[in-house]
Design a protein around this motif. Structure first.
Motif, short mmCIF file in Angstrom:
data_model
loop_
_atom_site.label_atom_id
_atom_site.label_comp_id
_atom_site.label_asym_id
_atom_site.label_seq_id
_atom_site.Cartn_x
_atom_site.Cartn_y
_atom_site.Cartn_z
N LEU B 9 0.84 -1.21 0.00
CA LEU B 9 0.00 0.00 0.00
C LEU B 9 0.87 1.25 0.00
CD1 LEU B 9 -2.92 1.18 0.32
CD2 LEU B 9 -2.58 1.01 2.78
N PHE B 10 2.04 1.14 0.65
CA PHE B 10 2.93 2.30 0.77
C PHE B 10 4.09 2.27 -0.22
CE2 PHE B 10 0.81 1.80 4.86
CZ PHE B 10 0.28 3.07 5.01
N ARG B 11 4.55 1.04 -0.53
CA ARG B 11 5.73 0.93 -1.38
C ARG B 11 5.46 0.02 -2.58
NH1 ARG B 11 10.71 1.57 2.81
NH2 ARG B 11 11.06 3.18 1.25
N PRO B 12 4.41 0.31 -3.35
CA PRO B 12 4.11 -0.54 -4.50
C PRO B 12 5.17 -0.35 -5.59
CG PRO B 12 2.75 1.42 -4.60
CD PRO B 12 3.49 1.48 -3.28
N LYS B 13 5.50 -1.43 -6.28
CA LYS B 13 6.45 -1.30 -7.40
C LYS B 13 5.73 -0.86 -8.67
CE LYS B 13 9.93 -4.46 -5.65
NZ LYS B 13 9.07 -5.12 -4.59
N SER B 14 4.43 -1.13 -8.72
CA SER B 14 3.64 -0.72 -9.88
C SER B 14 2.21 -0.44 -9.43
CB SER B 14 3.66 -1.82 -10.94
OG SER B 14 3.19 -3.03 -10.36
N ILE B 15 1.58 0.49 -10.13
CA ILE B 15 0.24 0.93 -9.75
C ILE B 15 -0.67 0.95 -10.97
CG2 ILE B 15 -1.14 2.84 -8.81
CD1 ILE B 15 1.37 3.80 -7.36
N ALA B 16 -1.87 0.39 -10.82
CA ALA B 16 -2.90 0.61 -11.83
C ALA B 16 -3.91 1.60 -11.27
CB ALA B 16 -3.59 -0.71 -12.17
N VAL B 17 -4.40 2.49 -12.13
CA VAL B 17 -5.47 3.41 -11.73
C VAL B 17 -6.69 3.02 -12.55
CG1 VAL B 17 -6.24 5.80 -11.57
CG2 VAL B 17 -3.82 5.24 -11.21
N ILE B 18 -7.64 2.34 -11.90
CA ILE B 18 -8.79 1.81 -12.62
C ILE B 18 -9.93 2.82 -12.56
CG2 ILE B 18 -10.38 -0.14 -12.84
CD1 ILE B 18 -8.27 -1.88 -11.48
N GLY B 19 -10.21 3.38 -13.72
CA GLY B 19 -11.13 4.51 -13.79
C GLY B 19 -10.36 5.79 -14.03
N ALA B 20 -9.13 5.63 -14.52
CA ALA B 20 -8.31 6.81 -14.86
C ALA B 20 -9.04 7.61 -15.94
CB ALA B 20 -6.94 6.35 -15.37
N SER B 21 -8.87 8.93 -15.91
CA SER B 21 -9.59 9.76 -16.86
C SER B 21 -8.65 10.74 -17.53
CB SER B 21 -10.71 10.52 -16.14
OG SER B 21 -11.28 11.48 -17.01
N GLU B 22 -9.00 11.14 -18.75
CA GLU B 22 -8.20 12.13 -19.47
C GLU B 22 -8.72 13.55 -19.20
OE1 GLU B 22 -10.73 10.62 -20.55
OE2 GLU B 22 -11.67 11.55 -22.32
N LYS B 23 -9.79 13.66 -18.40
CA LYS B 23 -10.44 14.96 -18.20
C LYS B 23 -10.06 15.63 -16.88
CE LYS B 23 -14.47 13.46 -20.81
NZ LYS B 23 -15.59 12.54 -20.60
N VAL B 74 1.02 -6.03 -11.10
CA VAL B 74 0.48 -4.81 -10.50
C VAL B 74 0.40 -5.02 -8.99
CG1 VAL B 74 -1.50 -3.28 -10.34
CG2 VAL B 74 -0.82 -4.19 -12.57
N ASP B 75 1.14 -4.20 -8.23
CA ASP B 75 1.09 -4.31 -6.76
C ASP B 75 -0.18 -3.70 -6.19
OD1 ASP B 75 3.44 -5.64 -6.57
OD2 ASP B 75 4.60 -3.98 -5.71
N MET B 76 -0.49 -2.51 -6.69
CA MET B 76 -1.60 -1.75 -6.11
C MET B 76 -2.53 -1.27 -7.21
SD MET B 76 -1.35 1.48 -3.52
CE MET B 76 -1.25 3.04 -4.37
#
Lengths: 463, 463
Positions: B9-23, B74-76
């Motif tokens: 949660l604090f030291r993820p090596k990779s992150i996905a943002v699900i619901g990422a937006s371009e706006k 994906v860690d987080m």
């Protein structure tokens, strides 16, 4: 009736600065500089034994070697010469017919018995000629409505409705800086120092009548004539609220106070009881004192007990509710009437008091809720809380509050708390500059509103 | 041992943002922006059902239509999609082998029983796959040592030794802004929201071991498993201090809290007793909490009870003495040893504690007095007070304190209070940026030092 010599302390038509100096860094220069730069419009007569020329910006003052040489009437003489020359200067001022003498010079009663005797002689000389003395051992006096700043403290004091009296010199100057930083508007600042003659009671009598002063804040370590002070304070409190910070509460603190100003601090419990009886609002820290002073000097009295809390964050709503209950404030709970707020929130908001507009609340939500609360006859006081979110810039909220509160005629007390970063701080400053008490924490807003309620309830009981 | 999923949660090596937006303006954009701008160095994978391109500054991210398409571990996964899509997303994350899921999305347990059930199902899905959930209904997580800012709050959090946990979303974001404004350095910020899975106790266990965290501050409205929390808090308190602001103290406040986060606030007296037993330092307001956190996260423990107060103003010396006596702090009173301060003051100064260097005190007076106090083996803690005067610019005093304290190796607690205007504020900021707790009022400095003493005494008793 106000003593005309005390009146002359705040509204002198002409001022002599005895011990004026041409050298920046000297107190005798700083006083001249503040008088000029703050825009005093009466006559200024520097007195300097060498008769030097004193330049302040574009203005050049010729100085007189003695007050007796000044070719005009002098209402107030600010005395800055070393202690040993003060007795002669006071005598000269008497002959000249000066009305009031702020004696900046130190080296009197604060040093011990010997100094106290000399101080007493100064007062006797002053009495002989019908003069009054402020001090000695002071930093001066400010009266903003007449653009008078006869201190060696900061120049740019903000005008406003609060009178500030300080027994401590260093602290008093620092507090002047604090009021500028924190946007507290002042009518007057008075350094009372050793209180050889003019004391807090004399000043309270002036401020009671002064139309430019709505509340009085006193930093006090002790009083000489407790009975006189409390009687005066009670009379004044019936008209204007008084906030007092009384240092020297603890045993060791009282000892330190005694060695600092030579005043007997007295038992704290005695003070506490006397303050309560006199309707004085006691503050325990500088911050608390100014928090209270903001509501007491700016807001009208509430016409009833019903407080409404409007918030966008459940968390600060809860904190404010805790603070309100602890301070004896009553949250309005007529659920039928509170439904009016349902118009300004999404369906998952809560119109139960605290009214939670939710984190989605934008400008329209706040505008509508504030307007309805201001208009409702059973909602007697209002706390507007805001947690900074991306939805509404706190500065825009400040503008909404200012507009709506002004449009309502400012007939009921309204306080604001905004929790957040730099934009929150700017919003708070903007509100305070407009005389709407605003704070960075919900509890501080609620406690300050409670101080206004306490004073108002005490006042009602006196009738 | 710390749960590796909490570590992620604090030291993820990779992150996905699900619901990422371009706006810009969307939360799914703000999270991406903060991740990039705060300098996160791991891999970032936006997931967006339309597969849009997302531009943040110079960087362009291609997004994936599903987490399952991400061609990497994906860690987080930060989840920002509407509530109704969350169950499927959690299932997908499980299949992908994600370790931890901060669920930003709201619309669950905070809405009532129906939402709670769905929340419980999310947790069951997560358990099935060995994942942990933070939230839902949160603003995200920050871990400054790894430049991780996966929130939609402010970007420019100051790195430092304090971990901040908030149950309230709106307040948590506002507090992030507050820490930036007030120069409070943070190791982490965690929004716990509905606490469906990860709770305060889990986080405390992580921070106990985390070398970048020296103290923990929690804003809490209630806990679900009180026993677990208190047991963990007690173990953690033996190593690192915990400050808690617990809202919902009053009857009405507790009701408001219940409707806000759905948590049962519980009897305040029970909490109060449990906190004391667990060595938790309770704060009653936001300001108080950060005041305490400054000393607790920055200063070493005192090696004894002797406090020395150094001041230039009798007034603030008296106030600090009052506060010290009220907070149970002991003013050092070996008059022979205190005489060392006579070297740094004019004859009318007072080397009795509070040590009054007088309003004439300049740089050399303070420098000498601070150096002597830091060096003296019987002076265990130091409060440096300053009323702004014309003699010494407060910013110069700040530099002196920083230099002397660093030169001494920072072996004893030292707090500073500076009363004054804008220069005083700048000096306070400068000190706080250097990790030396500084305050605008003497009482706040003393009370914060007292919090450190309270924790240290409690800790000593546990052995």
């Amino acid at each position: 009736m106000v003593d005309p010599n005390i009146e002359a302390l705040f509204r002198p038509k002409s001022i002599a600065v005895i011990g004026a100096s041409e050298k920046p860094g000297k107190i005798g220069y700083a006083i001249m500089k503040n008088l000029v730069e703050y825009g005093y419009e009466g006559k200024i007569y520097p007195v300097n034994i060498k008769g030097v020329e004193i330049k302040i910006g574009n203005r050049v003052f010729k100085s007189y070697k003695s007050i007796l040489e000044v070719p005009d009437e002098v209402d107030m003489a600010v005395i800055v010469v070393p202690a040993k020359f003060v007795p002669q200067v006071v005598e000269d001022c008497g002959k000249k017919g000066v009305k009031v003498l702020p004696i900046i010079s130190s080296g009197f009663g604060e040093l011990g018995e010997e100094g106290k005797k000399i101080e007493q002689q100064l007062v006797e000389t002053a009495r002989k000629y019908g003069m009054r003395i402020l001090g000695p051992n002071i930093f001066g006096v400010v009266y903003t409505p007449d653009k008078l700043n006869a201190t060696f403290g900061p120049t740019d004091v903000l005008p406003g409705p609060l009178a500030l009296i300080s027994q401590s010199g260093a602290l008093g100057i620092a507090l002047m800086g604090w009021t500028i930083l924190e946007k507290v508007g002042l009518s007057a600042v008075v350094s009372v120092g050793n209180k050889s003659d003019i004391d807090d009671a004399d000043l309270l009598e002036f401020f009671k009548e002064d139309e430019n002063t709505k509340a009085i804040l006193i930093y006090m370590e002790g009083v000489k004539d407790g009975r006189k002070f409390m009687e005066t304070a009670k009379e004044v409190s019936k008209v204007k609220p008084i906030v007092i910070i009384k240092a020297g509460r603890s045993e060791r603190g009282a000892k330190a106070a005694a060695s600092h100003t030579g005043s007997l601090a007295g038992s704290d419990k005695v003070y506490d009881a006397a303050f309560k009886q006199a309707g004085v609002i006691r503050a325990y820290t500088i911050g608390e004192a100014f928090d209270y002073a903001r509501t007491l000097s700016n807001l009208p009295e509430p016409e009833g007990e019903n407080l409404v809390i409007i918030t966008n964050g459940g968390g600060i709503g809860v904190m404010a509710t805790d603070a309100a209950e602890e301070a004896g404030l009553h949250l309005y709970d007529n659920i039928e009437e509170l439904k009016v707020f349902a118009n300004h929130m999404p369906p998952f908001g809560s119109y139960k008091n605290p009214v939670d507009l939710t984190g989605m609340a934008g400008a329209e939500s706040y505008e509508g809720a504030i307007r309805d609360a201001l208009a409702h006859p059973e909602m007697h006081s209002i706390a507007v809380l805001y947690c900074q979110t991306a939805v509404l810039d706190p500065r825009d909220l400040a503008d909404i509050v200012i507009r709506e509160y002004n449009a309502s005629g400012r007939k009921k007390p309204l306080v604001v708390a905004i929790v957040g970063g730099i934009e929150a701080k700017e919003a708070i400053d903007r509100l305070n500059e407009e005389g709407i008490p605003a704070y960075p924490e919900p509890e501080r807003a609620i406690k300050a509103l409670a101080a206004l309620y306490r004073w108002s309830r005490w006042k009602a009981k006196q009738k």
